[in-house]
Design an enzyme around this catalytic site. Structure first.
Site, PDB file in Angstrom:
ATOM      1  N   THR A 241      14.330  19.557  32.343  1.00  0.00           N
ATOM      2  CA  THR A 241      15.521  19.597  33.190  1.00  0.00           C
ATOM      3  C   THR A 241      15.156  19.787  34.659  1.00  0.00           C
ATOM      4  O   THR A 241      14.107  20.359  34.972  1.00  0.00           O
ATOM      5  CB  THR A 241      16.416  20.774  32.736  1.00  0.00           C
ATOM      6  OG1 THR A 241      17.410  21.019  33.723  1.00  0.00           O
ATOM      7  CG2 THR A 241      15.612  22.065  32.570  1.00  0.00           C
ATOM      8  N   ASP A 242      16.060  19.358  35.543  1.00  0.00           N
ATOM      9  CA  ASP A 242      15.844  19.607  36.983  1.00  0.00           C
ATOM     10  C   ASP A 242      16.060  21.085  37.335  1.00  0.00           C
ATOM     11  O   ASP A 242      15.713  21.512  38.434  1.00  0.00           O
ATOM     12  CB  ASP A 242      16.773  18.723  37.831  1.00  0.00           C
ATOM     13  CG  ASP A 242      18.255  18.970  37.592  1.00  0.00           C
ATOM     14  OD1 ASP A 242      18.609  19.727  36.653  1.00  0.00           O
ATOM     15  OD2 ASP A 242      19.085  18.401  38.340  1.00  0.00           O
ATOM     16  N   GLU A 243      16.626  21.861  36.389  1.00  0.00           N
ATOM     17  CA  GLU A 243      16.947  23.258  36.708  1.00  0.00           C
ATOM     18  C   GLU A 243      15.690  24.102  36.926  1.00  0.00           C
ATOM     19  O   GLU A 243      15.750  25.179  37.501  1.00  0.00           O
ATOM     20  CB  GLU A 243      17.855  23.853  35.628  1.00  0.00           C
ATOM     21  CG  GLU A 243      19.126  23.018  35.487  1.00  0.00           C
ATOM     22  CD  GLU A 243      20.214  23.624  34.617  1.00  0.00           C
ATOM     23  OE1 GLU A 243      20.254  24.850  34.451  1.00  0.00           O
ATOM     24  OE2 GLU A 243      21.028  22.843  34.104  1.00  0.00           O
TER      25      GLU A 243
ATOM     26  N   TYR B  68      17.626  30.239  30.901  1.00  0.00           N
ATOM     27  CA  TYR B  68      17.429  28.872  30.384  1.00  0.00           C
ATOM     28  C   TYR B  68      16.357  28.153  31.189  1.00  0.00           C
ATOM     29  O   TYR B  68      15.370  27.642  30.635  1.00  0.00           O
ATOM     30  CB  TYR B  68      18.747  28.085  30.433  1.00  0.00           C
ATOM     31  CG  TYR B  68      18.564  26.581  30.266  1.00  0.00           C
ATOM     32  CD1 TYR B  68      18.060  26.045  29.079  1.00  0.00           C
ATOM     33  CD2 TYR B  68      18.887  25.690  31.302  1.00  0.00           C
ATOM     34  CE1 TYR B  68      17.886  24.673  28.929  1.00  0.00           C
ATOM     35  CE2 TYR B  68      18.715  24.317  31.161  1.00  0.00           C
ATOM     36  CZ  TYR B  68      18.211  23.811  29.974  1.00  0.00           C
ATOM     37  OH  TYR B  68      18.027  22.452  29.827  1.00  0.00           O
TER      38      TYR B  68
ATOM     39  N   LYS C 150      12.572  26.747  30.169  1.00  0.00           N
ATOM     40  CA  LYS C 150      12.165  25.340  30.269  1.00  0.00           C
ATOM     41  C   LYS C 150      10.973  25.200  31.217  1.00  0.00           C
ATOM     42  O   LYS C 150      10.058  24.410  30.975  1.00  0.00           O
ATOM     43  CB  LYS C 150      13.340  24.471  30.760  1.00  0.00           C
ATOM     44  CG  LYS C 150      14.474  24.300  29.772  1.00  0.00           C
ATOM     45  CD  LYS C 150      14.104  23.599  28.479  1.00  0.00           C
ATOM     46  CE  LYS C 150      13.785  22.133  28.674  1.00  0.00           C
ATOM     47  NZ  LYS C 150      13.592  21.459  27.348  1.00  0.00           N
TER      48      LYS C 150
HETATM   49  P1  NAD Z   1      21.668  20.147  22.638  1.00  0.00           P
HETATM   50  O1  NAD Z   1      21.857  21.627  22.718  1.00  0.00           O
HETATM   51  O2  NAD Z   1      22.855  19.247  22.550  1.00  0.00           O
HETATM   52  O3  NAD Z   1      20.748  19.785  21.370  1.00  0.00           O
HETATM   53  C1  NAD Z   1      19.612  20.513  21.035  1.00  0.00           C
HETATM   54  C2  NAD Z   1      19.187  20.089  19.639  1.00  0.00           C
HETATM   55  O4  NAD Z   1      17.999  20.837  19.309  1.00  0.00           O
HETATM   56  C3  NAD Z   1      20.216  20.401  18.554  1.00  0.00           C
HETATM   57  O5  NAD Z   1      20.342  19.308  17.682  1.00  0.00           O
HETATM   58  C4  NAD Z   1      19.647  21.604  17.838  1.00  0.00           C
HETATM   59  O6  NAD Z   1      20.023  21.673  16.471  1.00  0.00           O
HETATM   60  C5  NAD Z   1      18.152  21.392  18.008  1.00  0.00           C
HETATM   61  N1  NAD Z   1      17.400  22.646  17.966  1.00  0.00           N
HETATM   62  C6  NAD Z   1      17.652  23.796  18.660  1.00  0.00           C
HETATM   63  N2  NAD Z   1      16.749  24.736  18.355  1.00  0.00           N
HETATM   64  C7  NAD Z   1      15.891  24.178  17.465  1.00  0.00           C
HETATM   65  C8  NAD Z   1      14.728  24.640  16.792  1.00  0.00           C
HETATM   66  N3  NAD Z   1      14.274  25.891  16.977  1.00  0.00           N
HETATM   67  N4  NAD Z   1      14.074  23.797  15.962  1.00  0.00           N
HETATM   68  C9  NAD Z   1      14.532  22.525  15.779  1.00  0.00           C
HETATM   69  N5  NAD Z   1      15.633  22.037  16.372  1.00  0.00           N
HETATM   70  C10 NAD Z   1      16.295  22.860  17.215  1.00  0.00           C
HETATM   71  O7  NAD Z   1      20.744  19.789  23.879  1.00  0.00           O
HETATM   72  P2  NAD Z   1      20.759  18.483  24.805  1.00  0.00           P
HETATM   73  O8  NAD Z   1      21.757  18.673  25.879  1.00  0.00           O
HETATM   74  O9  NAD Z   1      20.794  17.280  23.948  1.00  0.00           O
HETATM   75  O10 NAD Z   1      19.315  18.630  25.474  1.00  0.00           O
HETATM   76  C11 NAD Z   1      18.173  18.046  24.867  1.00  0.00           C
HETATM   77  C12 NAD Z   1      16.966  18.322  25.746  1.00  0.00           C
HETATM   78  O11 NAD Z   1      17.179  17.755  27.045  1.00  0.00           O
HETATM   79  C13 NAD Z   1      16.709  19.827  25.973  1.00  0.00           C
HETATM   80  O12 NAD Z   1      15.327  20.028  25.967  1.00  0.00           O
HETATM   81  C14 NAD Z   1      17.296  20.088  27.350  1.00  0.00           C
HETATM   82  O13 NAD Z   1      16.615  21.140  27.980  1.00  0.00           O
HETATM   83  C15 NAD Z   1      17.032  18.762  28.044  1.00  0.00           C
HETATM   84  N6  NAD Z   1      17.972  18.413  29.130  1.00  0.00           N
HETATM   85  C16 NAD Z   1      19.324  18.490  28.931  1.00  0.00           C
HETATM   86  C17 NAD Z   1      20.180  18.108  29.970  1.00  0.00           C
HETATM   87  C18 NAD Z   1      21.675  18.121  29.794  1.00  0.00           C
HETATM   88  O14 NAD Z   1      22.408  17.867  30.746  1.00  0.00           O
HETATM   89  N7  NAD Z   1      22.202  18.365  28.606  1.00  0.00           N
HETATM   90  C19 NAD Z   1      19.657  17.664  31.189  1.00  0.00           C
HETATM   91  C20 NAD Z   1      18.262  17.612  31.343  1.00  0.00           C
HETATM   92  C21 NAD Z   1      17.430  17.977  30.297  1.00  0.00           C
HETATM   93  P1  TYD Z   2      27.143  23.312  32.659  1.00  0.00           P
HETATM   94  O1  TYD Z   2      27.828  22.132  32.055  1.00  0.00           O
HETATM   95  O2  TYD Z   2      27.059  24.588  31.881  1.00  0.00           O
HETATM   96  O3  TYD Z   2      25.681  22.817  33.099  1.00  0.00           O
HETATM   97  P2  TYD Z   2      24.556  23.574  33.992  1.00  0.00           P
HETATM   98  O4  TYD Z   2      24.938  24.990  34.184  1.00  0.00           O
HETATM   99  O5  TYD Z   2      23.343  23.438  33.141  1.00  0.00           O
HETATM  100  O6  TYD Z   2      24.494  22.801  35.275  1.00  0.00           O
HETATM  101  O7  TYD Z   2      27.854  23.643  34.044  1.00  0.00           O
HETATM  102  C1  TYD Z   2      27.987  22.658  35.060  1.00  0.00           C
HETATM  103  C2  TYD Z   2      28.640  23.321  36.252  1.00  0.00           C
HETATM  104  O8  TYD Z   2      29.984  23.691  35.899  1.00  0.00           O
HETATM  105  C3  TYD Z   2      27.964  24.621  36.663  1.00  0.00           C
HETATM  106  O9  TYD Z   2      28.033  24.741  38.090  1.00  0.00           O
HETATM  107  C4  TYD Z   2      28.808  25.706  36.011  1.00  0.00           C
HETATM  108  C5  TYD Z   2      30.202  25.097  36.019  1.00  0.00           C
HETATM  109  N1  TYD Z   2      31.073  25.504  34.894  1.00  0.00           N
HETATM  110  C6  TYD Z   2      32.357  26.003  35.161  1.00  0.00           C
HETATM  111  O10 TYD Z   2      32.779  26.120  36.322  1.00  0.00           O
HETATM  112  N2  TYD Z   2      33.134  26.369  34.093  1.00  0.00           N
HETATM  113  C7  TYD Z   2      32.708  26.266  32.800  1.00  0.00           C
HETATM  114  O11 TYD Z   2      33.459  26.626  31.850  1.00  0.00           O
HETATM  115  C8  TYD Z   2      31.397  25.730  32.552  1.00  0.00           C
HETATM  116  C9  TYD Z   2      30.875  25.602  31.154  1.00  0.00           C
HETATM  117  C10 TYD Z   2      30.619  25.367  33.632  1.00  0.00           C
END
Ligand code: NAD
Ligand code: TYD
Length: 350
Positions: free
Chosen positions: A131-133, A156, A160
């Site tokens: 992630t970019d975070e 989080y 990461k």
């Molecule tokens: P998500 O929470 O939707 O899915 C995570 C998946 O991992 C789930 O299917 C869960 O069952 C599985 N999982 C969790 N713990 C596990 C374990 N201990 N063993 C096996 N499986 C396990 O997450 P996502 O949003 O699809 O993110 C996927 C990846 O991309 C993550 O590594 C996240 O950090 C990264 N990422 C997410 C975003 C975003 O905006 N969602 C952006 C950048 C990077």
């Molecule tokens: P989120 O979807 O949790 O992603 P991330 O924190 O990983 O960027 O949140 C996106 C933005 O929205 C973040 O600035 C937090 C804000 N947010 C709210 O204002 N209300 C909410 O209920 C949630 C879940 C997020």
């Protein structure tokens, strides 16, 4: 060369799009999806591929080193695309250790298994999805590039960042071929309704309050999930081993502006009077340590591999809203059971 690719977290939001893409696009590759099916994992996301011959699902936890060993032995894993993670910042503030176990220890378990089996052979790849975070929080100006120093600020992002460091360390120390990509906020179908966009779509449908943290003047850079999956495909096949790539949508939105846009689009789709959903906006207590702004400079990926997003934000949001409106059963299923209890424990009655 035939590949046997282990995709972890393939039942989650982004992982399910990656699995769907790879199974259909590469019939000669065997795709093994290993997922623990936590609250965020959902096999309904994989209905389109479950009967394909080149696909297999394994319910397992990446913390189980012995199981990983068996999976590598049985399937002769040639490559890993690692997406399994705890992924929600708010949950990490509540329960940081879950993030340490899965995101750090789980990643090191996988790296150890790859190290045992791969013997430094170059024709393997451990692709770590991040992630970019990890880069922290930007002020009004500037962008995250691949050389921005790490500065994680939430449990989080700290977990990461740590996993990214371990991936680099295994590359440098043991010669494991690795690639890391750091992506901005994703949105799209299959997104569990705890993150901003799917939570607010669900709440608008149900005419429930839309909890905006703080003053809503926080900025995120949004990317359609299928464009992230396409970038992963490109980087997996053509990326420089040992390297890192930033992925982003060139699409910055302040939360409050995004929420108002969502309200307008949903009013139109639901045939409600203009302005109705905006009345649901409720400003609530801010998230502790809330990062002000994320913005990705994805020009390396564009210049080296020619990637750019395929849809505009308006097109992506339109498709996303339609998907949720057409998949109310999916929403009902994932919001039944523990979901309501979790929300009241975590946030109280807001
Ligand atoms: P998500 O929470 O939707 O899915 C995570 C998946 O991992 C789930 O299917 C869960 O069952 C599985 N999982 C969790 N713990 C596990 C374990 N201990 N063993 C096996 N499986 C396990 O997450 P996502 O949003 O699809 O993110 C996927 C990846 O991309 C993550 O590594 C996240 O950090 C990264 N990422 C997410 C975003 C975003 O905006 N969602 C952006 C950048 C990077
Ligand atoms: P989120 O979807 O949790 O992603 P991330 O924190 O990983 O960027 O949140 C996106 C933005 O929205 C973040 O600035 C937090 C804000 N947010 C709210 O204002 N209300 C909410 O209920 C949630 C879940 C997020």
């Amino acid at each position: 060369m035939k590949k046997n690719i282990l995709i972890t977290g393939g039942a989650g939001f982004i992982g399910s799009h990656v699995v769907n893409l790879f199974v259909k696009k590469y019939p000669d590759y065997k795709i093994i999806n290993l997922d623990a099916l936590t609250y965020a994992g959902n096999l309904e996301n994989l209905k389109g591929v479950e009967k394909h011959n080149n696909y297999e699902f394994i319910k397992a936890n990446i913390l189980e080193a012995e199981v990983l060993h068996q999976v590598f032995t049985k399937h002769q894993i040639t490559d890993v695309i690692h997406l399994a993670a705890e992924s929600h910042v708010d949950r990490s503030i509540h329960s940081p250790l879950d993030f340490v176990y899965t995101n750090i220890v789980g990643t090191v378990n996988l790296l150890n298994t790859a190290k045992q089996f791969w013997n430094q052979e170059e024709d393997h790849l451990f692709y770590h999805v991040s992630t970019d975070e990890v880069f922290g929080s930007l002020g009004e100006a500037g962008y995250f590039t691949e050389t921005t120093p790490y500065d994680p600020r939430s449990p989080y992002s700290a977990s990461k960042a740590s996993s990214d460091h371990f991936v680099r360390a295994y590359h440098e120390t043991y010669g494991i071929p690795t690639i890391i990509s750091n992506c901005s906020n994703n949105y799209g179908p299959n997104h569990f309704p705890e993150k901003l966009i799917p939570l607010f779509i669900n709440n608008i449908i149900q005419e429930k309050p839309l909890p905006v943290y703080g003053d809503g003047n926080y900025t995120r850079d949004w990317l359609f999930v299928k464009d992230h999956a396409a970038a992963i495909d490109l980087i997996f096949n053509k990326g420089q081993k040992g390297g890192a790539y930033n992925i982003g949508g060139f699409n910055e939105w302040k939360n409050i502006d995004l929420v108002k846009l969502l309200c307008r689009l949903m009013d139109q789709k639901l045939g409600r009077p203009a302005g109705q959903s905006e009345t649901l906006i409720t400003y609530v207590k801010d998230r502790p340590g809330h990062d002000k702004r994320y913005a990705i400079d994805a020009s390396k990926l564009n210049k080296e591999l020619g990637w750019k997003p395929s849809v505009t934000f308006e097109e992506g949001l339109d498709q996303t809203i339609d998907w949720y409106l057409n998949n109310t059963q999916w929403l009902d299923n994932v919001t039944s059971g523990q979901y309501q209890q979790y929300y009241s424990n975590m946030y109280g009655n807001r």
